[in-house]
Design an enzyme around this catalytic site. Structure first.
Site, PDB file in Angstrom:
ATOM      1  N   SER A  33       0.809  -1.224   0.000  1.00  0.00           N
ATOM      2  CA  SER A  33       0.000   0.000   0.000  1.00  0.00           C
ATOM      3  C   SER A  33       0.831   1.258   0.000  1.00  0.00           C
ATOM      4  O   SER A  33       0.292   2.343  -0.179  1.00  0.00           O
ATOM      5  CB  SER A  33      -0.912   0.016   1.243  1.00  0.00           C
ATOM      6  OG  SER A  33      -0.131   0.035   2.427  1.00  0.00           O
ATOM      7  N   CYS A  34       2.154   1.140   0.194  1.00  0.00           N
ATOM      8  CA  CYS A  34       2.984   2.328   0.282  1.00  0.00           C
ATOM      9  C   CYS A  34       4.276   2.121  -0.476  1.00  0.00           C
ATOM     10  O   CYS A  34       5.050   1.225  -0.147  1.00  0.00           O
ATOM     11  CB  CYS A  34       3.298   2.673   1.739  1.00  0.00           C
ATOM     12  SG  CYS A  34       4.348   4.131   1.917  1.00  0.00           S
ATOM     13  N   GLY A  35       4.508   2.950  -1.490  1.00  0.00           N
ATOM     14  CA  GLY A  35       5.696   2.803  -2.305  1.00  0.00           C
ATOM     15  C   GLY A  35       6.881   3.598  -1.833  1.00  0.00           C
ATOM     16  O   GLY A  35       7.976   3.456  -2.366  1.00  0.00           O
ATOM     17  N   CYS A  75       7.398   4.125   1.728  1.00  0.00           N
ATOM     18  CA  CYS A  75       7.649   3.830   3.127  1.00  0.00           C
ATOM     19  C   CYS A  75       9.074   3.327   3.293  1.00  0.00           C
ATOM     20  O   CYS A  75       9.545   2.508   2.514  1.00  0.00           O
ATOM     21  CB  CYS A  75       6.673   2.766   3.635  1.00  0.00           C
ATOM     22  SG  CYS A  75       4.940   3.232   3.496  1.00  0.00           S
TER      23      CYS A  75
END
Length: 280
Positions: A116-118, A120
């Site tokens: 969900s997070c590129g 992070c």
């Protein structure tokens, strides 16, 4: 290599009328992929297996490590085994071309990148706002509104994994001809929307297509800052999303000279930046 894009899992289906049944459900695959550059761990991302070399190549473009295909000497699966002793295919070793420096160790991802997070785990805020080597402000892309409105449907028509699972994002790259017609040249799916974009960008890098002039990147979800940045790093002049953009995504697109479209659904779109490229 066995592609594990989907897996069957048992499920108990419950209904409001009190009935139930056991059945098999097709789920989107999600497994970790460790990226190593010159033998050193660089990042771990959660992805849907398949197109792993494109994913890694696109990730390195997004990180500003490479922008030409010759800068990657080789991509290969590294060591790693499953509990049953079979190859895991969850490690990719990258060897850069001689003389090409590796990524700055201070910018390495210190935690895993989730689906969900590129961004992070990026070590500093400066690493988030990298500047592209490709100018997009002067790109002469012009796209008729009717063609733009058709892109989400054309993307959806090609989403084979979504048809089976209902659980993946998609990114589609459309090349726009002089007459304004758009041709789908690459479509990728993944549990992570940023991974889907990286797979498209990596495919384009390995095909020698960067910068991606006169193209539109259509995505199935929202337009986040990271997706605008990835598109810019690949020289894409226009990003279209079916959902909303963030404020930072709009600011980055405007600053870069990109066209940013949101809420592309049915008979209308919102153009947040670069409206001059859309021919109503």
């Amino acid at each position: 290599m066995p592609v594990r894009a989907t897996k069957l899992r048992p499920v108990v289906q419950l209904r409001a009328d009190g009935s139930s049944r056991d059945r098999a459900d097709t789920l989107a695959g999600e497994e970790p992929l460790e990226i190593r550059v010159a033998g050193a761990p660089y990042s771990v991302t959660m992805r849907t297996p398949g197109g792993d070399f494109d994913l890694v190549a696109g990730f390195l473009v997004s990180e500003g490590v490479v922008w030409e295909p010759a800068q990657i000497a080789s991509l290969a699966y590294g060591a790693g085994v499953n509990p049953d002793g079979s190859p895991s295919y969850n490690v990719v070793e990258v060897r850069l071309a001689p003389g090409r420096p590796g990524p700055d160790p201070s910018l390495a991802r210190h935690v895993y990148t989730s689906s969900s997070c590129g961004i992070c785990g990026t070590a500093s805020i400066e690493a988030v706002s990298r500047a592209s080597r490709f100018a997009v402000a002067d790109d002469d892309l012009e796209l008729p509104l009717a063609e733009l409105l058709a892109l989400p449907g054309r993307l959806r028509d090609g989403q084979r994994i979504f048809d089976s699972t209902g659980g993946v994002h998609a990114a589609g790259l459309f090349a726009v001809a002089e007459d304004g017609s758009a041709e789908l040249v690459c479509l990728r799916e993944d549990v992570g929307r940023h991974n889907a974009v990286d797979k498209v960008v990596g495919w384009a890098l390995r095909e020698g297509r960067l910068p991606l002039r006169r193209t539109v990147l259509q995505v199935s979800g929202r337009a986040s800052f990271e997706l605008v940045q990835k598109a810019w790093m690949a020289g894409v002049p226009a990003l279209s999303a079916v959902s909303a953009p963030s404020t930072l995504a709009v600011e980055l697109a405007a600053s870069a000279g990109m066209t940013l479209v949101g809420f592309s659904r049915g008979d209308r779109v919102n153009v947040y930046a670069g409206a001059e490229r859309v021919l109503a």
